[in-house]
Design an enzyme around this catalytic site. Structure first.
Site, PDB file in Angstrom:
ATOM      1  N   GLU A   1       4.830  -5.040   7.140  1.00 39.12           N
ATOM      2  CA  GLU A   1       3.885  -4.200   7.765  1.00 39.12           C
ATOM      3  C   GLU A   1       4.581  -3.935   9.329  1.00 39.12           C
ATOM      4  O   GLU A   1       4.473  -2.851   9.975  1.00 39.12           O
ATOM      5  CB  GLU A   1       2.669  -4.238   7.985  1.00 39.12           C
ATOM      6  CG  GLU A   1       1.886  -4.148   6.530  1.00 39.12           C
ATOM      7  CD  GLU A   1       1.765  -5.483   5.857  1.00 39.12           C
ATOM      8  OE1 GLU A   1       2.722  -6.366   6.115  1.00 39.12           O
ATOM      9  OE2 GLU A   1       1.034  -5.495   4.907  1.00 39.12           O
TER      10      GLU A   1
ATOM     11  N   GLU B   1      -0.465  -9.207  -0.590  1.00 36.82           N
ATOM     12  CA  GLU B   1      -1.917  -9.769  -0.104  1.00 36.82           C
ATOM     13  C   GLU B   1      -2.585  -9.677  -1.531  1.00 36.82           C
ATOM     14  O   GLU B   1      -3.577 -10.340  -1.858  1.00 36.82           O
ATOM     15  CB  GLU B   1      -2.503  -8.814   0.700  1.00 36.82           C
ATOM     16  CG  GLU B   1      -2.053  -8.600   2.077  1.00 36.82           C
ATOM     17  CD  GLU B   1      -2.259  -7.753   3.052  1.00 36.82           C
ATOM     18  OE1 GLU B   1      -2.184  -6.528   2.532  1.00 36.82           O
ATOM     19  OE2 GLU B   1      -2.487  -7.872   4.302  1.00 36.82           O
TER      20      GLU B   1
ATOM     21  N   GLY C   1       0.636  -5.104   1.073  1.00 33.42           N
ATOM     22  CA  GLY C   1      -0.715  -5.085   0.287  1.00 33.42           C
ATOM     23  C   GLY C   1      -0.301  -5.804  -1.258  1.00 33.42           C
ATOM     24  O   GLY C   1      -1.257  -6.108  -1.952  1.00 33.42           O
TER      25      GLY C   1
ATOM     26  N   ALA D   1       1.096  -1.200  -0.002  1.00 33.99           N
ATOM     27  CA  ALA D   1       0.025   0.017   0.024  1.00 33.99           C
ATOM     28  C   ALA D   1       1.048   1.162  -0.099  1.00 33.99           C
ATOM     29  O   ALA D   1       2.041   1.227   0.482  1.00 33.99           O
ATOM     30  CB  ALA D   1      -0.982   0.074   1.508  1.00 33.99           C
TER      31      ALA D   1
HETATM   32  N1  CO8 Z   1       4.531   3.305  -0.583  1.00 30.41           N
HETATM   33  C1  CO8 Z   1       4.973   4.192  -1.188  1.00 30.41           C
HETATM   34  N2  CO8 Z   1       6.187   4.356  -1.822  1.00 30.41           N
HETATM   35  C2  CO8 Z   1       7.070   3.503  -2.042  1.00 30.41           C
HETATM   36  C3  CO8 Z   1       6.615   2.288  -1.340  1.00 30.41           C
HETATM   37  C4  CO8 Z   1       5.511   2.117  -0.825  1.00 30.41           C
HETATM   38  N3  CO8 Z   1       4.765   1.002  -0.268  1.00 30.41           N
HETATM   39  N4  CO8 Z   1       7.681   1.264  -1.810  1.00 30.41           N
HETATM   40  C5  CO8 Z   1       8.595   2.155  -2.332  1.00 30.41           C
HETATM   41  N5  CO8 Z   1       8.253   3.283  -2.446  1.00 30.41           N
HETATM   42  C6  CO8 Z   1       8.961   4.205  -3.346  1.00 30.41           C
HETATM   43  C7  CO8 Z   1       9.990   4.906  -2.401  1.00 30.41           C
HETATM   44  O1  CO8 Z   1       9.618   5.788  -1.464  1.00 30.41           O
HETATM   45  C8  CO8 Z   1      11.094   5.437  -3.454  1.00 30.41           C
HETATM   46  O2  CO8 Z   1      10.395   6.560  -3.882  1.00 30.41           O
HETATM   47  P1  CO8 Z   1      11.210   7.860  -3.901  1.00 30.41           P
HETATM   48  O3  CO8 Z   1      12.361   7.645  -4.839  1.00 30.41           O
HETATM   49  O4  CO8 Z   1      10.234   9.156  -4.393  1.00 30.41           O
HETATM   50  O5  CO8 Z   1      11.819   7.983  -2.624  1.00 30.41           O
HETATM   51  C9  CO8 Z   1      10.804   4.443  -4.471  1.00 30.41           C
HETATM   52  O6  CO8 Z   1       9.636   3.603  -4.299  1.00 30.41           O
HETATM   53  C10 CO8 Z   1      11.815   3.340  -4.875  1.00 30.41           C
HETATM   54  O7  CO8 Z   1      11.841   2.808  -3.553  1.00 30.41           O
HETATM   55  P2  CO8 Z   1      13.449   2.533  -2.847  1.00 30.41           P
HETATM   56  O8  CO8 Z   1      14.278   3.596  -3.163  1.00 30.41           O
HETATM   57  O9  CO8 Z   1      13.249   2.433  -1.386  1.00 30.41           O
HETATM   58  O10 CO8 Z   1      14.018   1.285  -3.506  1.00 30.41           O
HETATM   59  P3  CO8 Z   1      15.022   0.037  -2.862  1.00 30.41           P
HETATM   60  O11 CO8 Z   1      15.304  -0.792  -4.047  1.00 30.41           O
HETATM   61  O12 CO8 Z   1      15.905   0.549  -2.202  1.00 30.41           O
HETATM   62  O13 CO8 Z   1      13.934  -0.528  -1.813  1.00 30.41           O
HETATM   63  C11 CO8 Z   1      11.995  -2.044  -1.245  1.00 30.41           C
HETATM   64  C12 CO8 Z   1      12.730  -1.451  -2.341  1.00 30.41           C
HETATM   65  C13 CO8 Z   1      12.646  -2.750  -0.330  1.00 30.41           C
HETATM   66  C14 CO8 Z   1      10.693  -2.420  -1.758  1.00 30.41           C
HETATM   67  C15 CO8 Z   1      11.749  -0.672  -0.266  1.00 30.41           C
HETATM   68  O14 CO8 Z   1      11.122   0.451  -1.140  1.00 30.41           O
HETATM   69  C16 CO8 Z   1      10.565  -1.085   0.807  1.00 30.41           C
HETATM   70  O15 CO8 Z   1      10.872  -1.328   1.875  1.00 30.41           O
HETATM   71  N6  CO8 Z   1       9.206  -0.546   0.375  1.00 30.41           N
HETATM   72  C17 CO8 Z   1       8.031  -0.703   1.545  1.00 30.41           C
HETATM   73  C18 CO8 Z   1       7.590  -1.868   1.343  1.00 30.41           C
HETATM   74  C19 CO8 Z   1       6.639  -1.938   2.641  1.00 30.41           C
HETATM   75  O16 CO8 Z   1       6.779  -1.825   3.661  1.00 30.41           O
HETATM   76  N7  CO8 Z   1       5.268  -2.427   2.098  1.00 30.41           N
HETATM   77  C20 CO8 Z   1       4.197  -2.683   2.788  1.00 30.41           C
HETATM   78  C21 CO8 Z   1       3.576  -1.338   2.964  1.00 30.41           C
HETATM   79  S1  CO8 Z   1       2.357  -1.267   4.311  1.00 30.41           S
HETATM   80  C22 CO8 Z   1       0.802  -2.238   3.451  1.00 30.41           C
HETATM   81  O17 CO8 Z   1       1.006  -2.680   2.396  1.00 30.41           O
HETATM   82  C23 CO8 Z   1      -0.331  -2.509   4.315  1.00 30.41           C
HETATM   83  C24 CO8 Z   1      -1.523  -2.872   3.365  1.00 30.41           C
HETATM   84  C25 CO8 Z   1      -2.751  -2.751   4.191  1.00 30.41           C
HETATM   85  C26 CO8 Z   1      -4.007  -2.932   3.597  1.00 30.41           C
HETATM   86  C27 CO8 Z   1      -5.023  -2.623   4.068  1.00 30.41           C
HETATM   87  C28 CO8 Z   1      -6.424  -2.848   3.495  1.00 30.41           C
HETATM   88  C29 CO8 Z   1      -7.666  -2.658   4.448  1.00 30.41           C
END
Ligand code: CO8
Length: 250
Positions: A164, A144, A141, A98
């Protein structure tokens, strides 16, 4: 004037919807979406193809993207020529979860009263088979969303995770439930409690080989087969005769 405006708005949304779901001469859906690419593929143009397309954000699932996904699924459901739907992302990311930036400042009251992300389960209510073609990150997400599909077809670079906990929250779109069924309770708890990711290979190795229905059928057959043993007879007879059973492993 108010009525006129409202009907204008209604007309506008109808036209937008019609445009979004229009086909060109090659039966491809016009790509008027902002966050996804949508078209019909296959020899007979009978596969609905949806590609998540927010490369800069690793296909983070913002509200706009999920609304568009719902509309594309609605259109494919209504299209009698479409037999199945493929949902995919890019080589680098199926979806990194998400959109954290969108969620960052939300309050409990907003989430609870507004039933935040309630429409997220649209994929799981789709009646046509949906196949997730996953490569790269399928996190939170994103994991999921893949698990809501009927089949996950994963590439070598696929990484599944529910990170998460590292954000101070928990899965909210079925992660704790579907992951448990997909890879078993032990690994699911490990993933949810640590945020560690697994590869497609690890996911496959841990996958339950039986569905619940198949498992129940097998259990019933095994239960029936105990009636072919001496010990089952002895056990029940001993109970009725109020004595200790004399089992002989027969
Ligand atoms: N949300 C927003 N932006 C994101 C997300 C995200 N989940 N993941 C990556 N990005 C963005 C980064 O902010 C970055 O943008 P910017 O260059 O503008 O800063 C760009 O994507 C590239 O990301 P990274 O520079 O971090 O790339 P890396 O290769 O270094 O890392 C990762 C990749 C490991 C995937 C890292 O980006 C990461 O850890 N992302 C977050 C993953 C995460 O925590 N996901 C869970 C989110 S919470 C969730 O999904 C809850 C769902 C609940 C649903 C509920 C329904 C009712």
């Amino acid at each position: 004037i108010a009525v006129a405006c409202r009907s204008c708005q209604w007309l506008h949304s109808c036209l937008t919807y019609q445009l979004i779901t229009s086909y060109d001469r090659n039966h491809n859906l016009f790509n008027l979406y902002e966050y996804i690419l949508v078209e019909k593929r296959g020899e007979n143009q009978d596969v609905g193809y949806i590609q998540l397309n927010r490369p800069k954000a690793l296909n983070a699932l913002c509200d706009g993207l999920m609304l568009e996904l719902g509309k594309a699924l609605d259109a494919f459901e209504a299209d009698g020529t479409v037999g199945a739907i493929v949902l995919t992302g890019s080589d680098r990311a199926f979806a990194a979860g998400a959109d954290i930036k969108e969620m960052q400042n939300r309050t409990f009251q907003e989430c609870y009263a507004g039933n935040f992300l309630a429409h997220w389960n649209r994929v799981s209510t789709t009646r046509k088979p949906v196949i997730a073609a996953v490569n790269g990150f399928a996190l939170g997400g994103g994991c999921e969303l893949a698990m809501m599909c009927d089949i996950i077809f994963a590439g070598e670079k696929a990484q599944f995770g529910q990170p998460e906990i590292l954000l101070g929250t928990i899965p909210g779109a079925g992660g704790t439930q579907r992951l448990t069924r997909a890879v078993g309770k032990s690994l699911a708890m490990e993933m949810v409690l640590t945020g560690d990711r697994i590869t497609a290979q690890e996911a496959k190795q841990s996958a339950y080989e039986l569905t619940l229905a198949e498992g129940n059928r097998l259990e019933k057959r095994l239960f029936h087969s105990t009636f072919a043993t001496e010990d089952r007879k002895e056990g029940m007879t001993a109970f009725v005769e109020k004595r200790k059973a004399n089992f002989k492993d027969q």
